[in-house]
Design a protein around this motif. Sequence first.
Motif, PDB file in Angstrom:
ATOM      1  N   LEU A   6       0.825  -1.216   0.000  1.00 15.23           N
ATOM      2  CA  LEU A   6       0.000   0.000   0.000  1.00 15.23           C
ATOM      3  C   LEU A   6       0.861   1.268   0.000  1.00 15.23           C
ATOM      4  O   LEU A   6       0.537   2.236  -0.690  1.00 15.23           O
ATOM      5  CB  LEU A   6      -0.942  -0.008   1.203  1.00 15.23           C
ATOM      6  CG  LEU A   6      -2.095  -1.008   1.131  1.00 15.23           C
ATOM      7  CD1 LEU A   6      -2.843  -1.041   2.447  1.00 15.23           C
ATOM      8  CD2 LEU A   6      -3.025  -0.663  -0.013  1.00 15.23           C
ATOM      9  N   VAL A   7       1.947   1.244   0.769  1.00 14.95           N
ATOM     10  CA  VAL A   7       2.852   2.398   0.780  1.00 14.95           C
ATOM     11  C   VAL A   7       3.439   2.616  -0.603  1.00 14.95           C
ATOM     12  O   VAL A   7       3.494   3.736  -1.111  1.00 14.95           O
ATOM     13  CB  VAL A   7       3.959   2.209   1.845  1.00 14.95           C
ATOM     14  CG1 VAL A   7       5.065   3.234   1.657  1.00 14.95           C
ATOM     15  CG2 VAL A   7       3.375   2.311   3.231  1.00 14.95           C
ATOM     16  N   ASP A  12       3.887   7.639  -4.314  1.00 10.39           N
ATOM     17  CA  ASP A  12       4.164   8.528  -5.442  1.00 10.39           C
ATOM     18  C   ASP A  12       3.011   9.503  -5.694  1.00 10.39           C
ATOM     19  O   ASP A  12       3.242  10.706  -5.841  1.00 10.39           O
ATOM     20  CB  ASP A  12       4.491   7.713  -6.695  1.00 10.39           C
ATOM     21  CG  ASP A  12       5.053   8.579  -7.801  1.00 10.39           C
ATOM     22  OD1 ASP A  12       5.902   9.456  -7.506  1.00 10.39           O
ATOM     23  OD2 ASP A  12       4.637   8.396  -8.969  1.00 10.39           O
ATOM     24  N   PRO A  13       1.749   9.027  -5.726  1.00  9.64           N
ATOM     25  CA  PRO A  13       0.653   9.993  -5.880  1.00  9.64           C
ATOM     26  C   PRO A  13       0.590  11.014  -4.735  1.00  9.64           C
ATOM     27  O   PRO A  13       0.256  12.175  -4.956  1.00  9.64           O
ATOM     28  CB  PRO A  13      -0.604   9.121  -5.897  1.00  9.64           C
ATOM     29  CG  PRO A  13      -0.131   7.786  -6.333  1.00  9.64           C
ATOM     30  CD  PRO A  13       1.266   7.658  -5.812  1.00  9.64           C
ATOM     31  N   SER A  19       3.206  18.228  -3.860  1.00  8.97           N
ATOM     32  CA  SER A  19       3.927  19.159  -4.737  1.00  8.97           C
ATOM     33  C   SER A  19       2.967  20.087  -5.457  1.00  8.97           C
ATOM     34  O   SER A  19       3.221  21.284  -5.600  1.00  8.97           O
ATOM     35  CB  SER A  19       4.765  18.390  -5.765  1.00  8.97           C
ATOM     36  OG  SER A  19       5.747  17.628  -5.129  1.00  8.97           O
ATOM     37  N   GLU A  20       1.853  19.544  -5.906  1.00  6.63           N
ATOM     38  CA  GLU A  20       0.856  20.369  -6.604  1.00  6.63           C
ATOM     39  C   GLU A  20       0.216  21.383  -5.659  1.00  6.63           C
ATOM     40  O   GLU A  20      -0.003  22.537  -6.030  1.00  6.63           O
ATOM     41  CB  GLU A  20      -0.212  19.473  -7.230  1.00  6.63           C
ATOM     42  CG  GLU A  20      -1.239  20.213  -8.052  1.00  6.63           C
ATOM     43  CD  GLU A  20      -0.671  20.884  -9.294  1.00  6.63           C
ATOM     44  OE1 GLU A  20      -1.264  21.899  -9.731  1.00  6.63           O
ATOM     45  OE2 GLU A  20       0.354  20.428  -9.820  1.00  6.63           O
TER      46      GLU A  20
END
Length: 147
Positions: A6-7, A12-13, A19-20
Motif C-alpha cells: 500500500l505504501v 508517489d501519488p 507538490s501540486e
Amino acid sequence: FMGTALVLLFSDPMVEVLSEVAERIDVPPFYVSFILAPLASNASEVIASQYYAAKKTRKTITVALTALEGAASMNNTFCLAIFMALIFFRGLAWQYTAETISIILVQLIMGVWCLRDKMSSFTAIIVFSIFPLSVLFVALLEYLGLD
C-alpha cells in the motif's frame, strides 16, 4: 507485506499531490509536506488518541498523549534515519541543514519534556506549539542563510 504494498502504491501519488498543493498556493514544497504529510501518515494515531481523550479520564488522556508522543518520536527518528541514509548512500548534495537542525532540536525537546511524570494543560500547549514553532525555526534558519 500488505502495508508495504500500500505504501508503494500510494506514496508517489501523495508526493505529487503535496507538490501540486505547494505549487498552487505558491509555498515551498517543504512547508506543505512538513505540515500535511505527518497528519496523513499518523491519522490512525490521531483518531485513536481522540477516541481515548474523549473519555476524559486521567488514564485515557495519558494513554492518548503517550500514543501521540510515541508516534511522533518514532516517525521523526525513522524518517530522519532514512533521509540521512539516502543522502549518504546516494551521494546527494546536502541542502537540508535548517530542516535537520529543526528535526533534531524537536526530538531533543520532546525527549526531555516527555520524561516528566505529570502532564497538564500547559504541557499540552507546549507540545502543541512545538510543531508550528519548528516550521518558523526552519524559515528563520533559511532566512539567515542555512540551506
